[in-house]
Design a protein around this motif. Structure first.
Motif, short mmCIF file in Angstrom:
data_model
loop_
_atom_site.label_atom_id
_atom_site.label_comp_id
_atom_site.label_asym_id
_atom_site.label_seq_id
_atom_site.Cartn_x
_atom_site.Cartn_y
_atom_site.Cartn_z
N UNK A 233 0.84 -1.20 0.00
CA UNK A 233 0.00 0.00 0.00
C UNK A 233 0.87 1.26 0.00
N UNK A 234 2.01 1.19 0.68
CA UNK A 234 2.95 2.31 0.70
C UNK A 234 3.39 2.66 -0.72
N UNK A 235 3.76 1.65 -1.50
CA UNK A 235 4.19 1.90 -2.88
C UNK A 235 3.03 2.45 -3.73
N UNK A 236 1.83 1.92 -3.52
CA UNK A 236 0.68 2.40 -4.29
C UNK A 236 0.34 3.84 -3.94
N UNK A 237 0.45 4.22 -2.67
CA UNK A 237 0.17 5.59 -2.27
C UNK A 237 1.20 6.56 -2.83
N UNK A 238 2.48 6.15 -2.85
CA UNK A 238 3.51 7.01 -3.43
C UNK A 238 3.23 7.27 -4.90
N UNK A 239 2.80 6.23 -5.60
CA UNK A 239 2.52 6.39 -7.03
C UNK A 239 1.28 7.26 -7.24
N UNK A 240 0.29 7.09 -6.40
CA UNK A 240 -0.99 7.79 -6.60
C UNK A 240 -0.96 9.23 -6.09
N UNK A 241 -0.38 9.45 -4.90
CA UNK A 241 -0.42 10.77 -4.27
C UNK A 241 0.84 11.58 -4.48
N UNK A 242 1.95 10.90 -4.74
CA UNK A 242 3.23 11.58 -4.82
C UNK A 242 4.03 11.36 -3.54
N UNK A 243 5.24 11.91 -3.50
CA UNK A 243 6.13 11.70 -2.36
C UNK A 243 5.71 12.56 -1.18
N UNK A 244 6.04 12.08 0.03
CA UNK A 244 5.85 12.83 1.28
C UNK A 244 4.40 13.22 1.53
N UNK A 245 3.49 12.37 1.15
CA UNK A 245 2.07 12.64 1.40
C UNK A 245 1.51 11.76 2.52
N UNK A 246 2.22 10.72 2.92
CA UNK A 246 1.69 9.79 3.91
C UNK A 246 2.82 9.26 4.76
N UNK A 247 2.46 8.59 5.84
CA UNK A 247 3.44 7.91 6.70
C UNK A 247 2.96 6.49 6.94
N UNK A 248 3.92 5.63 7.29
CA UNK A 248 3.63 4.24 7.65
C UNK A 248 3.89 4.07 9.15
N UNK A 249 2.95 3.45 9.84
CA UNK A 249 3.08 3.20 11.28
C UNK A 249 3.09 1.71 11.52
N UNK A 250 4.29 1.17 11.78
CA UNK A 250 4.45 -0.25 12.09
C UNK A 250 5.46 -0.40 13.21
N UNK A 251 5.39 -1.52 13.90
CA UNK A 251 6.34 -1.79 14.98
C UNK A 251 7.75 -2.00 14.45
N UNK A 252 7.88 -2.40 13.18
CA UNK A 252 9.20 -2.68 12.60
C UNK A 252 10.03 -1.41 12.42
N UNK A 253 9.42 -0.24 12.51
CA UNK A 253 10.15 1.00 12.28
C UNK A 253 11.10 1.34 13.42
N UNK A 254 10.89 0.80 14.61
CA UNK A 254 11.70 1.18 15.76
C UNK A 254 11.05 2.34 16.50
N UNK A 255 11.35 2.50 17.80
CA UNK A 255 10.67 3.51 18.62
C UNK A 255 10.82 4.94 18.11
N UNK A 256 12.05 5.35 17.74
CA UNK A 256 12.26 6.74 17.32
C UNK A 256 11.53 7.06 16.02
N UNK A 257 11.68 6.18 15.03
CA UNK A 257 11.02 6.43 13.74
C UNK A 257 9.50 6.40 13.89
#
Length: 668
Positions: A233-257
């Motif tokens: 979905x991240x790749x599809x949103x980048x293609x549809x909306x453009x860059x820097x329009x959304x964020x991903x929230x997952x535990x794999x990102x690490x606490x700071x990110x």
């Protein structure tokens, strides 16, 4: 006066002056501190949710806002307060001018951060969910707000750039999809249950719905089961909306990110969020659309108290905030079907004639052993033809090599001679090893007939890949399971063997999909066994390319396999809902489980005030504890939650032995 006394006499005036000066400074300091702890002139009362998971204390407490904290003690900020003789964390949820407290209010100890991380709508959502799941708001807020990282809060976040230009629609053949997207783009709040079809690029379709919502100036929130789905979905949103329009929230990102992305949403710098179950609480500004994909996946069920389900969290937000909602998936759950029956949502489906053009599905019996393995001749022929056109996917329900062993002569299950645990084989050259104690039993013999041969009635993905490699020499066989999950494969003519949920996406889709050992998936001892079986098979079959072929090995007369052959998740969900209603099971009924020792359950039985029509089932052993099931009609579900909440508050106040309460568990 002696010469010795004279200097001391000269020192007395200076000493007295120093003492007087010190006393004056101390008094001034006391006055400043007293002034600092004086209540603020405007809204001097802070209502704080204290981070204590005690049911009878699950409410806001009033504290005084000192003058020194008047500007930083904002609603949503993290604070420290004095509670029961110790400093504890909390969230300031409201500033007020009056209080019902009759005595002197304790002042806030300090404002941990002036960053308003608890949005008002999330605070209200936490209260609703705590009531529905008979839990504590503090437990819900631990799921909703990530831990703080002070360095991240100092960063300045840039706003999103302008949206990209619209792309052509990807919802072409879905009935009523155009009307759904038009209402989203006009700022409306349509609600739909969507059944994706084979060959659908569902991430691109979700991204288009999000783009329509953003075109109306509103935000969107998308929740998917796992990280691989997030990446798609991240790749599809980048293609549809453009860059820097959304964020991903997952535990794999690490606490700071994760905290950085959370702040980007909380501050309004990003209005679109995609993530796994905890992202359902993201404080998206001007939320206009919530999307849950594959709501039947058990990864959407939170394993921590109070055990909320992602679907219910998002639908509750849709109700409270007046947003659009999209419940999508290849399969359809009875809960999603209930949304259609009640009129809460409308249906988005691909017409039957379009489905017939997209895929051909057949079920073949497993008794045909003409090719020497558990792969029958029709499945073998389908794989052979598929490899001529592109990649082929084979889904098997078990990982490993030989997940279970039995005597080759009398079919008695093979057990360990040390602890009687089940024997398995990790590889073609590995000896039989106990799954419990790890003992390698190279000299095993059957205690029933004395035979030394072993057979594998249940074969894992590694053994399946080995067999298929011998059947199709010269073909590359790739495995995807466990720690070696492939995200995607190319359009090369390879044979891909994958376990459930580990199926990689093929470039352009698979030419053929084969589902093995359907009997094993159906043999699960679970209330949702048939529902889960169809969901697994449909998710694998949907990876086929348009015009592809799907073969399921099993009893063609079985109703679940018939639903797969007809590609009829809607009809199956209707029948499943009707059967569960006749058996008084969800979604026609609301259930809850109470787990604890027998003494604690006996106390609960005496304290609980069951609503009208309530039934008690059990208790029955559940591991080292016992489990009690409470069941009520759906109309009395809110009363059940209230009764269980009251029970937990009474038990907490009386300090009785704990009982774990789970409302609407996935299985019983």
């Amino acid at each position: 006066m002696s010469e010795r006394e004279a200097p001391e006499a000269d020192m007395l005036p200076g000493l007295r002056a120093a003492v007087d000066d010190a006393r004056a400074k101390a008094a001034a300091t006391r006055r400043r501190k007293a002034a600092a702890w004086e209540p603020a002139a405007v809204d001097p009362v802070a209502r704080v949710l204290v981070d204590i998971a005690l049911a009878h204390l699950d409410r806001p407490f009033d504290y005084a806002v000192p003058v020194a904290m008047a500007d930083t003690a904002v609603p949503g900020a993290r604070v420290k307060v004095r509670f029961a003789g110790q400093d504890v964390d909390g969230y300031l949820v409201e500033r007020a001018s009056t209080t019902d407290h009759t005595g002197r209010l304790q002042p806030l100890r300090r404002v941990v951060s002036p960053e308003p991380v608890l949005a008002p709508e999330v605070a209200r959502l936490s209260e609703t969910l705590a009531h529905r799941y008979a839990g504590a708001r503090s437990d819900v807020l631990r799921l909703a707000v990530p831990p703080r990282h002070a360095a991240v809060e100092k960063a300045v976040l840039d706003p999103s750039p302008p949206l990209a230009e619209p792309l052509p629609t990807t919802w072409g053949e879905v009935e009523h999809a155009a009307a759904f997207l038009r209402r989203l783009a006009a700022g409306g709040s349509p609600r739909a249950v969507w059944s994706a079809a084979p060959g659908d690029d569902w991430p691109a379709m979700v991204a288009e719905a999000v783009a329509a919502t953003r075109a109306a100036g509103r935000g969107a929130l998308v929740c998917v089961p796992d990280k691989r789905d997030v990446d798609r979905v991240d790749a599809a949103l980048r293609e549809r909306l453009g860059a820097d329009q959304h964020v991903c929230l997952t535990a794999d990102d690490g606490p700071a990110a994760r905290y950085r992305h959370f702040l980007a949403v909380s501050r309004g710098a990003r209005r679109v969020v995609v993530g796994t179950r905890s992202a359902a609480f993201a404080p998206v500004h001007d939320l206009g659309l919530v999307v849950v994909w594959d709501d039947g996946d058990d990864l959407h069920a939170e394993p921590r108290a109070p055990y909320p389900h992602t679907r219910e969290v998002l639908l509750t937000r849709a109700e409270q905030q007046g947003t659009a909602a999209l419940v999508g998936g290849v399969a359809r759950t009875p809960e999603a079907q209930q949304l259609l029956v009640s009129g809460w949502a409308h249906e988005l489906v691909t017409p039957r004639d379009a489905l017939r053009r997209r895929v051909r599905v057949e079920a073949v019996p497993a008794e045909d052993r003409s090719v020497g393995t558990r792969v029958p001749r029709p499945a073998y022929d389908a794989i052979r033809r598929g490899l001529q056109d592109g990649p082929v996917l084979v889904q098997t329900p078990r990982a490993g090599y030989a997940a279970a062993l039995a005597c080759d002569t009398c079919r008695t299950p093979a057990r360990c001679t040390v602890c009687t645990g089940p024997l398995t084989i990790a590889g073609p050259a590995a000896p039989p090893t106990c799954r419990w104690c790890g003992h390698a039993d190279e000299a095993w013999s059957c205690p029933t007939c004395g035979g030394r041969g072993l057979r594998a009635p249940v074969r894992g993905e590694a053994r399946t890949a080995e067999e298929l490699g011998r059947m199709f020499p010269g073909t590359t066989v790739r495995s995807s399971s466990g720690e070696r999950v492939l995200a995607e494969v190319t359009d090369q003519h390879d044979l891909v063997v994958a376990t459930v949920g580990a199926e990689p996406v093929a470039e352009g889709g698979y030419a053929t999909v084969v589902v093995l050992d359907t009997w094993l998936t159906l043999a699960r001892d679970d209330m949702r066994a048939t529902e889960e079986a169809l969901r697994r098979w449909l998710n694998a079959a949907a990876l086929v390319r348009r015009g592809g072929h799907v073969v399921a090995v099993g009893d063609p007369a079985h109703p679940v396999l018939q639903a797969l052959v007809r590609w009829d998740p809607a009809g199956f969900a209707r029948r499943e809902s009707e059967e569960r209603a006749a058996a008084h099971l969800p979604p026609a009924a609301r259930i809850a489980t109470l787990t604890g020792d027998l003494g604690a359950l006996d106390d609960a039985l005496h304290l609980i005030d069951l609503p009208e029509g309530g039934e008690l089932l059990g208790p029955v052993p559940a591991g080292e504890e016992h489990r009690l099931v409470v069941r009520v009609p759906w109309a009395h579900g809110a009363a059940l939650s209230q009764a269980l909440g009251d029970l937990q508050r009474m038990r907490s106040a009386r300090k009785l032995d704990p009982v774990r309460v789970q409302v609407d568990p996935l299985s019983i």
